[in-house]
Enzyme design. Structure first.
Site, PDB file in Angstrom:
ATOM      1  N   SER A   8      47.148  38.041  32.647  1.00 24.25           N
ATOM      2  CA  SER A   8      47.069  39.149  33.601  1.00 24.25           C
ATOM      3  C   SER A   8      48.441  39.388  34.227  1.00 24.25           C
ATOM      4  O   SER A   8      48.925  38.572  35.020  1.00 24.25           O
ATOM      5  CB  SER A   8      46.051  38.837  34.700  1.00 24.25           C
ATOM      6  OG  SER A   8      46.169  39.818  35.709  1.00 24.25           O
ATOM      7  N   HIS A  33      46.590  41.270  29.666  1.00 23.17           N
ATOM      8  CA  HIS A  33      45.490  41.810  30.474  1.00 23.17           C
ATOM      9  C   HIS A  33      46.102  42.738  31.525  1.00 23.17           C
ATOM     10  O   HIS A  33      46.927  42.330  32.340  1.00 23.17           O
ATOM     11  CB  HIS A  33      44.741  40.650  31.132  1.00 23.17           C
ATOM     12  CG  HIS A  33      43.525  41.036  31.901  1.00 23.17           C
ATOM     13  ND1 HIS A  33      42.293  41.242  31.307  1.00 23.17           N
ATOM     14  CD2 HIS A  33      43.333  41.247  33.225  1.00 23.17           C
ATOM     15  CE1 HIS A  33      41.402  41.558  32.243  1.00 23.17           C
ATOM     16  NE2 HIS A  33      42.013  41.583  33.415  1.00 23.17           N
ATOM     17  N   ASP A  35      45.429  45.157  34.598  1.00 22.52           N
ATOM     18  CA  ASP A  35      44.459  45.447  35.659  1.00 22.52           C
ATOM     19  C   ASP A  35      44.757  46.776  36.329  1.00 22.52           C
ATOM     20  O   ASP A  35      45.782  46.922  36.990  1.00 22.52           O
ATOM     21  CB  ASP A  35      44.529  44.356  36.734  1.00 22.52           C
ATOM     22  CG  ASP A  35      43.860  43.072  36.303  1.00 22.52           C
ATOM     23  OD1 ASP A  35      42.712  43.135  35.818  1.00 22.52           O
ATOM     24  OD2 ASP A  35      44.480  42.002  36.460  1.00 22.52           O
ATOM     25  N   MET A  37      43.634  49.382  39.200  1.00 17.70           N
ATOM     26  CA  MET A  37      42.828  49.481  40.436  1.00 17.70           C
ATOM     27  C   MET A  37      43.132  50.805  41.121  1.00 17.70           C
ATOM     28  O   MET A  37      44.295  51.188  41.236  1.00 17.70           O
ATOM     29  CB  MET A  37      43.190  48.342  41.378  1.00 17.70           C
ATOM     30  CG  MET A  37      43.071  46.969  40.747  1.00 17.70           C
ATOM     31  SD  MET A  37      43.532  45.697  41.924  1.00 17.70           S
ATOM     32  CE  MET A  37      43.467  44.238  40.886  1.00 17.70           C
ATOM     33  N   HIS A  66      41.712  46.429  31.802  1.00 16.52           N
ATOM     34  CA  HIS A  66      40.564  46.201  32.697  1.00 16.52           C
ATOM     35  C   HIS A  66      40.562  47.284  33.770  1.00 16.52           C
ATOM     36  O   HIS A  66      41.394  47.269  34.675  1.00 16.52           O
ATOM     37  CB  HIS A  66      40.707  44.796  33.307  1.00 16.52           C
ATOM     38  CG  HIS A  66      39.640  44.429  34.277  1.00 16.52           C
ATOM     39  ND1 HIS A  66      39.754  43.353  35.131  1.00 16.52           N
ATOM     40  CD2 HIS A  66      38.414  44.971  34.541  1.00 16.52           C
ATOM     41  CE1 HIS A  66      38.664  43.263  35.873  1.00 16.52           C
ATOM     42  NE2 HIS A  66      37.834  44.236  35.545  1.00 16.52           N
ATOM     43  N   MET A  68      39.311  48.820  36.933  1.00 16.85           N
ATOM     44  CA  MET A  68      38.556  48.649  38.185  1.00 16.85           C
ATOM     45  C   MET A  68      38.684  49.959  38.940  1.00 16.85           C
ATOM     46  O   MET A  68      39.364  50.052  39.966  1.00 16.85           O
ATOM     47  CB  MET A  68      39.137  47.468  38.975  1.00 16.85           C
ATOM     48  CG  MET A  68      38.772  46.116  38.356  1.00 16.85           C
ATOM     49  SD  MET A  68      39.824  44.768  38.939  1.00 16.85           S
ATOM     50  CE  MET A  68      41.219  44.968  37.850  1.00 16.85           C
ATOM     51  N   MET A 137      33.231  38.613  35.782  1.00 17.18           N
ATOM     52  CA  MET A 137      34.229  38.354  36.825  1.00 17.18           C
ATOM     53  C   MET A 137      33.910  37.030  37.505  1.00 17.18           C
ATOM     54  O   MET A 137      32.775  36.798  37.934  1.00 17.18           O
ATOM     55  CB  MET A 137      34.234  39.476  37.861  1.00 17.18           C
ATOM     56  CG  MET A 137      34.807  40.809  37.387  1.00 17.18           C
ATOM     57  SD  MET A 137      36.494  40.719  36.742  1.00 17.18           S
ATOM     58  CE  MET A 137      37.414  40.148  38.179  1.00 17.18           C
ATOM     59  N   ASP A 175      37.480  36.200  34.169  1.00 18.22           N
ATOM     60  CA  ASP A 175      38.671  36.721  34.836  1.00 18.22           C
ATOM     61  C   ASP A 175      38.650  36.360  36.319  1.00 18.22           C
ATOM     62  O   ASP A 175      37.758  36.798  37.048  1.00 18.22           O
ATOM     63  CB  ASP A 175      38.681  38.256  34.652  1.00 18.22           C
ATOM     64  CG  ASP A 175      39.895  38.931  35.258  1.00 18.22           C
ATOM     65  OD1 ASP A 175      40.820  38.231  35.673  1.00 18.22           O
ATOM     66  OD2 ASP A 175      39.890  40.178  35.284  1.00 18.22           O
TER      67      ASP A 175
HETATM   68  C1  DX5 Z   1      41.349  40.519  39.724  1.00 21.73           C
HETATM   69  C2  DX5 Z   1      41.951  40.784  38.376  1.00 21.73           C
HETATM   70  C3  DX5 Z   1      42.420  39.590  37.643  1.00 21.73           C
HETATM   71  C4  DX5 Z   1      43.532  38.795  38.288  1.00 21.73           C
HETATM   72  C5  DX5 Z   1      43.460  37.389  37.789  1.00 21.73           C
HETATM   73  O1  DX5 Z   1      40.757  41.666  40.191  1.00 21.73           O
HETATM   74  O2  DX5 Z   1      41.004  41.448  37.566  1.00 21.73           O
HETATM   75  O3  DX5 Z   1      42.783  39.930  36.311  1.00 21.73           O
HETATM   76  O4  DX5 Z   1      44.802  39.320  38.038  1.00 21.73           O
HETATM   77  O5  DX5 Z   1      44.426  36.658  38.437  1.00 21.73           O
HETATM   78  P1  DX5 Z   1      44.309  35.094  38.688  1.00 21.73           P
HETATM   79  O6  DX5 Z   1      44.333  34.430  37.359  1.00 21.73           O
HETATM   80  O7  DX5 Z   1      45.526  34.828  39.505  1.00 21.73           O
HETATM   81  O8  DX5 Z   1      43.018  34.853  39.431  1.00 21.73           O
HETATM   82 ZN    ZN Z   2      41.288  41.713  35.392  1.00 23.58          ZN
END
Ligand code: DX5
Ligand code: ZN
Length: 214
Positions: A8, A33, A35, A37, A66, A68, A137, A175
């Site tokens: 990530s 990965h 993310d 948001m 991913h 969100m 999650m 994740d």
């Molecule tokens: C959280 C993300 C994750 C996050 C994981 O909303 O979807 O992908 O970056 O990070 P770590 O491994 O630090 O928990």
């Molecule tokens: Zn994620």
């Protein structure tokens, strides 16, 4: 069952993303990965299409995107064009899940469906014949660096048993809060795609961190 590591980049040095991608390749990390948001589906805003486009031009590592975001359906064509190899959306989003799956699959990229910690895993059973992966999650989505929620292990176990019993061939991704300690719990429960952000990127040796997860 093959285990894959998906890094990530929320946990990466964002000022030096190209070098971070080189590190992932050099250390046999399987996927990147990404993310996304939107400040609505989760209480945070990360990065989006222009960054993914640049990354896709720079590196051929598998892009595990991913989403969100509240309305994934609206943005599927954009995320496909930006170079996603797999797009995972949340079953809790406002979009119609059947339509999102159709949009993703018709674009020729892989499709994942995700559940937040409080959403029963059974919610995604009706989509399993059409998706490539379920993302469970293991923290509340929104931020990297949180602690693994132990209760989520039971959901992984339940899904692994269900897909085995029904002869369904999909991946189970986890994740949030995955590190050298929590990895045994999620692997034993049946997860085979492991997202790791802060643990991987903050490790003094990324090579050793990858070995500890695999
Ligand atoms: C959280 C993300 C994750 C996050 C994981 O909303 O979807 O992908 O970056 O990070 P770590 O491994 O630090 O928990
Ligand atoms: Zn994620």
């Amino acid at each position: 069952m093959t285990t894959y590591i998906s890094a990530s980049i929320l946990g990466a040095d964002l000022l030096h993303l190209a070098e971070e991608c080189d590190r992932l390749k050099a250390n046999n990390v399987d996927m990147l990965h990404f993310d996304v948001m939107d400040g609505q589906f989760v209480n945070n805003i990360s990065f989006g299409l222009p960054v993914l486009e640049k990354l896709s031009r720079y590196t051929d590592i598998f892009k595990d995107v991913h989403l969100m975001i509240s309305d994934p359906l609206k943005y599927i064509p954009d995320f496909v064009r930006a170079g996603s190899d797999m797009i995972t959306f949340h079953v809790e989003s406002n979009s119609d899940a059947d339509q999102v799956i159709e949009a993703i699959k018709n674009s020729g990229v892989k499709c994942g469906i995700s559940v937040k910690p409080g959403t029963p895993v059974e919610t995604v059973y009706r989509y399993l014949d059409r998706v490539d992966m379920v993302l469970i999650m293991t923290v509340e989505p929104g931020f990297g660096g949180q602690g693994f929620i132990p209760e989520t292990a039971e959901k992984i176990r339940t899904l692994r048993k269900y897909i085995t019993d029904n002869n369904i061939s999909i991946d189970i991704e986890v994740d949030g809060g995955i590190n050298e300690k929590t990895v045994s719990v999620v692997r034993e429960a049946g997860a085979n795609v492991l997202v790791s952000g802060s643990y991987l990127f903050n490790a003094s040796s990324m090579a050793d961190a990858v070995v500890s997860l695999k």
